[in-house]
Design a protein around this motif. Structure first.
Motif, PDB file in Angstrom:
ATOM      1  N   LEU A   4       0.795  -1.232   0.000  1.00  0.00           N
ATOM      2  CA  LEU A   4       0.000   0.000   0.000  1.00  0.00           C
ATOM      3  C   LEU A   4       0.826   1.279   0.000  1.00  0.00           C
ATOM      4  O   LEU A   4       0.285   2.354  -0.265  1.00  0.00           O
ATOM      5  N   ASN A   5       2.108   1.209   0.297  1.00  0.00           N
ATOM      6  CA  ASN A   5       2.914   2.419   0.418  1.00  0.00           C
ATOM      7  C   ASN A   5       4.034   2.511  -0.605  1.00  0.00           C
ATOM      8  O   ASN A   5       5.163   2.861  -0.272  1.00  0.00           O
ATOM      9  N   PRO A   6       3.741   2.217  -1.846  1.00  0.00           N
ATOM     10  CA  PRO A   6       4.812   2.267  -2.840  1.00  0.00           C
ATOM     11  C   PRO A   6       4.907   3.646  -3.483  1.00  0.00           C
ATOM     12  O   PRO A   6       4.027   4.481  -3.338  1.00  0.00           O
ATOM     13  N   LEU A   7       5.965   3.804  -4.205  1.00  0.00           N
ATOM     14  CA  LEU A   7       6.036   4.912  -5.147  1.00  0.00           C
ATOM     15  C   LEU A   7       5.117   4.529  -6.297  1.00  0.00           C
ATOM     16  O   LEU A   7       4.980   3.364  -6.626  1.00  0.00           O
ATOM     17  N   GLN A   8       4.485   5.493  -6.910  1.00  0.00           N
ATOM     18  CA  GLN A   8       3.659   5.179  -8.071  1.00  0.00           C
ATOM     19  C   GLN A   8       4.554   5.019  -9.293  1.00  0.00           C
ATOM     20  O   GLN A   8       5.461   5.814  -9.502  1.00  0.00           O
TER      21      GLN A   8
END
Length: 132
Positions: free
Chosen positions: A61-65
């Protein structure tokens, strides 16, 4: 909805990846799920995260796009670049081990919806040929 337990997820990745240790399996899982998370959006990403152990859900859920969707080949190359000492062949093994376990945790319907968000060819990386 069943959330796959941390120990079960990691043990399945370890078995499928034929890793010597849970540490190696965890390294592969963290890398592959971070890259995958950068390619998924919205409800599908949230639903997949909800079925993974909490630590892996947070990574997803907390990635770079991603600036652009990676083809399956480029996804494997990116995985190789993130894992010290990896080659494209070992990275393909890592990706297949992690994504096939994630697909098991997700179930067929959610896996199909995940695959619809990804470029063609990811069905093979998830161990689900022809199911996109």
């Amino acid at each position: 909805m069943v959330v796959m337990r941390w120990e079960v997820f990691l043990e399945q990745v370890r078995e499928r990846g034929e890793y010597d240790s849970h540490r190696e399996a965890e390294r592969a899982a963290r890398t592959v799920l971070a890259l995958l998370g950068a390619h998924l959006v919205g409800e599908v990403r949230a639903e997949l995260a909800a079925r993974l152990p909490e630590t892996f859900a947070v990574i997803l859920l907390n990635p770079l796009q991603a600036a652009e969707p990676l083809s399956p080949e480029r996804f494997v190359r990116a995985t190789a670049a993130w894992i010290e000492g990896a080659t494209e062949q070992t990275a393909a093994w890592d990706v297949g081990a992690v994504l096939s376990v994630a697909a098991d945790a997700a179930g067929d319907d959610l896996t199909r919806r995940v695959l619809l968000q990804l470029p063609p060819g990811y069905d093979l990386l998830f161990g689900r040929p022809g199911r996109a």
